[in-house]
Design a protein around this motif. Structure first.
Motif, PDB file in Angstrom:
ATOM      1  N   GLN A 119      26.624  74.617  28.589  1.00 32.29           N
ATOM      2  CA  GLN A 119      26.894  74.213  27.214  1.00 32.29           C
ATOM      3  C   GLN A 119      27.208  75.415  26.332  1.00 32.29           C
ATOM      4  OE1 GLN A 119      23.750  71.740  25.678  1.00 32.29           O
ATOM      5  NE2 GLN A 119      23.751  70.404  27.464  1.00 32.29           N
ATOM      6  N   VAL A 152      37.454  65.962  23.508  1.00 32.67           N
ATOM      7  CA  VAL A 152      36.524  66.548  24.459  1.00 32.67           C
ATOM      8  C   VAL A 152      36.962  66.169  25.874  1.00 32.67           C
ATOM      9  CG1 VAL A 152      34.120  66.664  25.197  1.00 32.67           C
ATOM     10  CG2 VAL A 152      34.659  66.365  22.779  1.00 32.67           C
ATOM     11  N   ASN A 194      31.257  63.778  23.582  1.00 32.53           N
ATOM     12  CA  ASN A 194      30.799  64.135  24.908  1.00 32.53           C
ATOM     13  C   ASN A 194      30.379  62.906  25.689  1.00 32.53           C
ATOM     14  OD1 ASN A 194      28.429  65.116  26.826  1.00 32.53           O
ATOM     15  ND2 ASN A 194      29.766  66.860  26.426  1.00 32.53           N
ATOM     16  N   ARG A 195      30.477  62.977  27.012  1.00 30.48           N
ATOM     17  CA  ARG A 195      30.170  61.823  27.868  1.00 30.48           C
ATOM     18  C   ARG A 195      28.711  61.384  27.749  1.00 30.48           C
ATOM     19  NH1 ARG A 195      27.954  63.598  33.021  1.00 30.48           N
ATOM     20  NH2 ARG A 195      28.637  61.628  33.956  1.00 30.48           N
ATOM     21  N   TRP A 203      26.260  66.493  20.702  1.00 38.17           N
ATOM     22  CA  TRP A 203      27.093  67.406  19.943  1.00 38.17           C
ATOM     23  C   TRP A 203      27.988  66.687  18.938  1.00 38.17           C
ATOM     24  CZ3 TRP A 203      27.845  68.960  25.465  1.00 38.17           C
ATOM     25  CH2 TRP A 203      26.801  69.778  25.877  1.00 38.17           C
ATOM     26  N   THR A 262      35.906  65.212  29.162  1.00 36.45           N
ATOM     27  CA  THR A 262      34.641  64.723  29.707  1.00 36.45           C
ATOM     28  C   THR A 262      34.602  64.698  31.227  1.00 36.45           C
ATOM     29  OG1 THR A 262      35.452  62.438  29.547  1.00 36.45           O
ATOM     30  CG2 THR A 262      34.208  63.310  27.669  1.00 36.45           C
ATOM     31  N   THR A 281      32.319  71.158  29.837  1.00 33.52           N
ATOM     32  CA  THR A 281      31.891  69.771  30.024  1.00 33.52           C
ATOM     33  C   THR A 281      32.383  69.149  31.323  1.00 33.52           C
ATOM     34  OG1 THR A 281      33.793  69.113  28.672  1.00 33.52           O
ATOM     35  CG2 THR A 281      31.675  69.321  27.556  1.00 33.52           C
ATOM     36  N   ASN A 326      22.671  66.297  35.080  1.00 36.78           N
ATOM     37  CA  ASN A 326      23.899  65.922  34.386  1.00 36.78           C
ATOM     38  C   ASN A 326      25.083  65.678  35.313  1.00 36.78           C
ATOM     39  OD1 ASN A 326      22.639  66.178  31.856  1.00 36.78           O
ATOM     40  ND2 ASN A 326      23.044  68.385  31.820  1.00 36.78           N
ATOM     41  N   SER A 362      36.630  71.880  28.520  1.00 36.27           N
ATOM     42  CA  SER A 362      35.637  72.236  27.512  1.00 36.27           C
ATOM     43  C   SER A 362      35.563  71.188  26.419  1.00 36.27           C
ATOM     44  CB  SER A 362      35.958  73.598  26.892  1.00 36.27           C
ATOM     45  OG  SER A 362      37.066  73.492  26.022  1.00 36.27           O
ATOM     46  N   GLU A 363      34.522  71.314  25.629  1.00 33.79           N
ATOM     47  CA  GLU A 363      34.363  70.410  24.497  1.00 33.79           C
ATOM     48  C   GLU A 363      35.399  70.677  23.424  1.00 33.79           C
ATOM     49  OE1 GLU A 363      30.744  68.774  21.636  1.00 33.79           O
ATOM     50  OE2 GLU A 363      30.602  70.715  22.612  1.00 33.79           O
ATOM     51  N   ASP A 397      26.240  71.494  32.444  1.00 39.24           N
ATOM     52  CA  ASP A 397      26.849  70.165  32.390  1.00 39.24           C
ATOM     53  C   ASP A 397      27.829  69.886  33.517  1.00 39.24           C
ATOM     54  OD1 ASP A 397      25.510  69.078  30.290  1.00 39.24           O
ATOM     55  OD2 ASP A 397      27.066  69.411  28.795  1.00 39.24           O
TER      56      ASP A 397
END
Length: 404
Positions: free
Chosen positions: A257, A360, A381-382, A386, A362, A299, A202, A314-315, A242
């Motif tokens: 995650q 998010v 998310n990139r 989710w 990213t 993330t 990732n 973070s997300e 991630d």
């Protein structure tokens, strides 16, 4: 004293779809050079000239070059599913920029490493290199020859230059095909492929040439020595990783995650510190929000090189500054000197500051002067996993860094 994120200094909007990556010239890879970190008035005056351009990529297949001084942007166009558009025809997932901005490289879901020169064209890349059999998730500079850094033209755009391993520019890529690839941009060829991960990779960070740090869906973080073709596998996390970043050549951090931030030393496989990030309750909505943990995943990460300060996104839209602190010496650790990189040394992570954005986070990137933190903010998310925050805006949030 540690740096921390202050209030937002701006928000840039230009991508039509979620932003996946942000990069600054010569930052976040092996081309990054140590410099004086004095946040004096003279340094602050020089920061404006250093932090002029940042580059962003998105799921709209385009790359934007932002001029922060003139508040303008240049668009390096791509078009989804148009294989002859001259640019990316799938989402852009990774970027790296030469310190002198003579070129930049991008990779994405179209499995191509593309070389760009903004001085020649914004509609067609200089070269597209094939080698990956899956999406390219991250692109980093592996080296930057001193001759080029001294002001000579970059070797990438010189067609007749002879091969010289000491003066060539090399790039590292990783992706969904579980491999790391080393590219020579002078001869425009893949030099070698490295395997070890059992699931898609990732993210990757590079601080020293030929020594990348990778994180993947196999819940592991791996430190590589490409010359010897060896790597170390650190203790598996409970969930996929991630994001990762080097603080020093012997100290790094990673985020999962599941919302765990771990501080690790290359001298031991187990983390020397770990913290669990709680879900942002203010951002949760709906009847089942209280039981949801998907909004706390880490993330994105970045760090002030050769320091104890790191940043995590973070997300749930949190941008946090953390400081690694050495615990007090115990009788068992007196002989080791209490160094954070020591094999028997324990440490802790202290939250210095936190700011919130809608969406998010990213990607994170520091500008060359390290006075500004750029955070890519998106609705999802990139890597397309989710949840989707329909109320968020796609763009780049800029935060000033203050040192006390």
């Amino acid at each position: 004293m540690p740096a921390y994120t202050d209030k937002s200094t701006g928000f840039l909007r230009g991508h039509k779809m979620p932003v996946t990556c942000v990069a600054a010239p010569g930052m976040g890879d092996a081309s990054e050079q140590p410099h004086d970190k004095d946040f004096s008035a003279a340094a602050a005056a020089n920061a404006f000239s250093l932090d002029r351009h940042i580059y962003t990529g998105g799921k709209d297949c385009c790359i934007l070059r932002w001029d922060l001084q003139e508040e303008k942007k240049s668009v390096f166009r791509g078009r989804r599913n148009d294989f002859n558009c001259g640019g990316h025809f799938r989402p852009v997932l990774g970027l790296c920029v030469a310190p002198d901005e003579s070129f930049f490289c991008s990779g994405g879901a179209d499995q191509l490493l593309r070389i760009w020169d903004y001085r020649s064209s914004t509609t067609k890349c200089v070269a597209a290199l094939r080698g990956h059999s899956g999406a390219i998730c991250c692109v980093k500079l592996n080296n930057w020859p001193s001759a080029v850094a001294g002001g000579e033209p970059g070797p990438v755009c010189t067609q007749t230059q002879s091969y010289s391993s000491a003066g060539d520019v090399e790039v590292l890529t990783c992706g969904a095909d579980k491999s790391i690839k080393l590219w020579n941009l002078t001869v425009r060829a893949c030099l070698n492929s490295y395997y070890g991960h059992t699931a898609p990779i990732n993210f990757m960070d590079v601080m020293l040439p030929n020594k990348p740090l990778t994180a993947g869906d196999d819940c592991t973080v791996r430190s590589w020595k490409l010359v010897q073709d060896t790597h170390l596998v650190f203790s598996p996390q409970l969930t996929p990783v991630d994001a990762c970043c080097y603080l020093t050549p012997s100290l790094f951090a990673c985020g999962t995650q599941g919302g765990v931030i771990s501080l690790c030393s290359v001298l031991q496989k187990k983390p020397i510190a770990a913290v669990q990030q709680l879900p942002p309750l203010s951002k949760m909505r709906g009847a089942h929000a209280d039981s949801s943990s998907s909004r706390r995943g880490i993330t994105a990460m970045a760090a002030l090189r050769r320091s104890e300060v790191l940043f995590a996104g973070s997300e749930g839209g949190a941008v946090q500054a953390w400081r690694a602190k050495r615990r007090k010496k115990t009788k068992e650790r007196k002989e080791s000197g209490g160094n954070l990189a020591g094999g028997s040394t324990a440490a802790s992570l202290e939250l210095v500051s936190e700011v919130r954005v809608a969406g998010v986070v990213t990607s994170l990137c520091l500008t060359p002067s390290e006075h500004t933190l750029a955070a890519a903010v998106a609705k999802e998310n990139r890597l397309g996993r989710w949840t989707v925050d329909k109320e968020a805006r796609n763009g780049i949030a800029l935060f000033g860094l203050v040192r006390r």
